[in-house]
Design a protein around this motif. Sequence first.
Motif, PDB file in Angstrom:
ATOM      1  N   TYR A 251      -7.593  17.839 -17.332  1.00 21.76           N
ATOM      2  CA  TYR A 251      -7.636  19.325 -16.788  1.00 21.76           C
ATOM      3  C   TYR A 251      -8.870  20.118 -17.878  1.00 21.76           C
ATOM      4  O   TYR A 251      -9.196  21.175 -17.355  1.00 21.76           O
ATOM      5  CB  TYR A 251      -6.490  20.144 -16.759  1.00 21.76           C
ATOM      6  N   LYS A 252      -9.279  19.443 -18.926  1.00 16.22           N
ATOM      7  CA  LYS A 252     -10.027  20.112 -19.743  1.00 16.22           C
ATOM      8  C   LYS A 252     -11.592  19.501 -19.550  1.00 16.22           C
ATOM      9  O   LYS A 252     -12.434  19.968 -20.234  1.00 16.22           O
ATOM     10  CB  LYS A 252      -9.616  20.132 -21.302  1.00 16.22           C
ATOM     11  N   ARG A 253     -11.556  18.594 -18.741  1.00 14.38           N
ATOM     12  CA  ARG A 253     -12.830  17.605 -18.887  1.00 14.38           C
ATOM     13  C   ARG A 253     -13.913  18.608 -18.200  1.00 14.38           C
ATOM     14  O   ARG A 253     -15.207  18.201 -18.363  1.00 14.38           O
ATOM     15  CB  ARG A 253     -12.666  16.393 -17.895  1.00 14.38           C
ATOM     16  N   GLY A 254     -13.910  19.548 -17.565  1.00 15.12           N
ATOM     17  CA  GLY A 254     -14.736  20.435 -16.945  1.00 15.12           C
ATOM     18  C   GLY A 254     -15.314  21.286 -17.981  1.00 15.12           C
ATOM     19  O   GLY A 254     -16.466  21.998 -17.667  1.00 15.12           O
ATOM     20  N   ASP A 255     -15.017  21.399 -19.151  1.00 11.49           N
ATOM     21  CA  ASP A 255     -15.591  22.237 -20.393  1.00 11.49           C
ATOM     22  C   ASP A 255     -15.478  23.467 -20.077  1.00 11.49           C
ATOM     23  O   ASP A 255     -14.666  24.232 -20.540  1.00 11.49           O
ATOM     24  CB  ASP A 255     -16.765  21.359 -20.752  1.00 11.49           C
ATOM     25  N   TYR A 256     -16.656  24.145 -19.422  1.00  9.71           N
ATOM     26  CA  TYR A 256     -16.781  25.440 -19.076  1.00  9.71           C
ATOM     27  C   TYR A 256     -16.041  25.889 -17.849  1.00  9.71           C
ATOM     28  O   TYR A 256     -16.263  27.078 -17.186  1.00  9.71           O
ATOM     29  CB  TYR A 256     -18.554  25.777 -19.179  1.00  9.71           C
ATOM     30  N   ILE A 257     -15.496  24.804 -17.104  1.00  6.31           N
ATOM     31  CA  ILE A 257     -14.701  25.115 -15.686  1.00  6.31           C
ATOM     32  C   ILE A 257     -13.337  25.338 -16.254  1.00  6.31           C
ATOM     33  O   ILE A 257     -12.894  24.543 -16.730  1.00  6.31           O
ATOM     34  CB  ILE A 257     -15.104  24.177 -14.688  1.00  6.31           C
ATOM     35  N   PRO A 258     -12.708  26.356 -15.984  1.00  2.48           N
ATOM     36  CA  PRO A 258     -11.276  26.652 -16.086  1.00  2.48           C
ATOM     37  C   PRO A 258     -10.496  25.287 -15.470  1.00  2.48           C
ATOM     38  O   PRO A 258     -10.781  24.973 -14.382  1.00  2.48           O
ATOM     39  CB  PRO A 258     -10.929  27.940 -15.431  1.00  2.48           C
ATOM     40  N   GLY A 259      -9.491  25.241 -15.927  1.00  8.51           N
ATOM     41  CA  GLY A 259      -8.277  24.025 -15.456  1.00  8.51           C
ATOM     42  C   GLY A 259      -7.077  24.380 -15.749  1.00  8.51           C
ATOM     43  O   GLY A 259      -6.920  25.168 -16.822  1.00  8.51           O
ATOM     44  N   LEU A 260      -6.104  23.744 -15.168  1.00  7.90           N
ATOM     45  CA  LEU A 260      -4.740  23.555 -15.352  1.00  7.90           C
ATOM     46  C   LEU A 260      -4.094  22.287 -14.985  1.00  7.90           C
ATOM     47  O   LEU A 260      -4.570  21.557 -14.152  1.00  7.90           O
ATOM     48  CB  LEU A 260      -3.953  24.745 -14.670  1.00  7.90           C
ATOM     49  N   ARG A 261      -3.070  21.910 -15.725  1.00 12.03           N
ATOM     50  CA  ARG A 261      -2.274  20.567 -15.426  1.00 12.03           C
ATOM     51  C   ARG A 261      -0.933  20.734 -14.586  1.00 12.03           C
ATOM     52  O   ARG A 261      -0.130  21.529 -15.165  1.00 12.03           O
ATOM     53  CB  ARG A 261      -2.187  19.825 -16.790  1.00 12.03           C
ATOM     54  N   VAL A 262      -0.852  20.394 -13.473  1.00  7.08           N
ATOM     55  CA  VAL A 262       0.383  20.408 -12.711  1.00  7.08           C
ATOM     56  C   VAL A 262       0.860  19.025 -12.968  1.00  7.08           C
ATOM     57  O   VAL A 262       0.612  17.962 -12.731  1.00  7.08           O
ATOM     58  CB  VAL A 262       0.183  20.629 -11.219  1.00  7.08           C
ATOM     59  N   ARG A 263       2.109  18.776 -13.493  1.00  5.10           N
ATOM     60  CA  ARG A 263       2.691  17.820 -13.819  1.00  5.10           C
ATOM     61  C   ARG A 263       3.657  17.306 -12.461  1.00  5.10           C
ATOM     62  O   ARG A 263       4.309  18.022 -11.932  1.00  5.10           O
ATOM     63  CB  ARG A 263       3.993  17.977 -15.167  1.00  5.10           C
TER      64      ARG A 263
END
Length: 277
Positions: A251-263
Motif C-alpha cells: 500500500y506504500k508502493r505508490g510513494d506519492y499516491i495515498p494508500g491504505l491496507r485492508v486486512r
Amino acid sequence: MQKMLAILSRVLRGPAQKTGAASEAARVLVASRNYADFANEVTFDIKKCDLHRLEEGPTSKAVLTREEGLQYYKSMQTIRRMELKSDQLYKQKIIRGFCHLYDGQEACCVGLEAAIRPTDHLITAYRAHGFTYTRGVSVKEILAELTGRRGGCAKGKGGSMHMYAKNFYGGNGIVGAQVPLGAGIALACKYFGKDEICLTLYGDGAANQGQLFETYNMAALWKLPCVFICENNRYGMGTSVERAAASTDYYKRGDYIPGLRVRDGNLPVLMQGKGRD
C-alpha cells in the motif's frame, strides 16, 4: 423449520408439562416467530487500517442492513460454489488449458462491487471469475466460457483468463499488463469528462514490475480517476511474498499516491463507499 419450532416449543414448556392456557401461550409464542422478528441492520467495529499519505482512513464503524448482508452472502456463496465446481471440472479435464480460481477471495470482489456504480470500470489480472460474476455475467455463461462453449461470455474463445462484460475489461493473461491499461481507461474517463473511475487490480506477484511504477507516475502526474488495488494472497504462483519482495507494504508502493491496507478481505471496509454517493 417445523422441527426447530417443535424443539423450541418443548424448551419453552420446560421439564413439566404445562396444560391449558399456559401451554397454548407457549405454542403461540413459538409459532409467531419469523425472520421479520430479527434485527434489520447490524453495526460492525472496523479494525484500523494502515495508512500511507492519508490523514484519516475509513470510519471505525460500518452499518450493514439485512438485505445487504443476504445479498453479499449469496454472492460470495455463489462464487465459492462456482469455483469449487470449476475445480472439479478442471480435474476431470472438462475445463482445458488454464484455470485460475478465485475461491478464498470472494469478499474482495463483492465488497468492491458494492462500493462502485455499474457505470464505473474495472480491470483485473487472470484470476477473474469472481469479478466476472459481480460485473453481471451469469454462472452459466462463465462455466460455458471455461468449457469452451459458444454460450460463454467470450464465445468460448477466452477461457479462464479472458472474460469480459460491460465496463469490465478482463481477465488479462500477461502478469501486470492490465495496470497501464487501467490507467488508460481512467484517462478516457477524464478526457471525456465522465464522473467515473477505474478500479485497477493486480496481485502481489505483479507488484514488483516496472510497468506498475511507470503507471503510478503517470496517474499521479495527470491526476487520473484510477484506484490501484493489490490483492495480496501472499503467493505469486508458488513463491511467497517474503521471498519475492524486499518490502511487502504494497500500500506504500505508490510513494506519492495515498494508500491504505485492508486486512483479510474486510468486507465492511470495502463496501463503505457504497455507490460512491
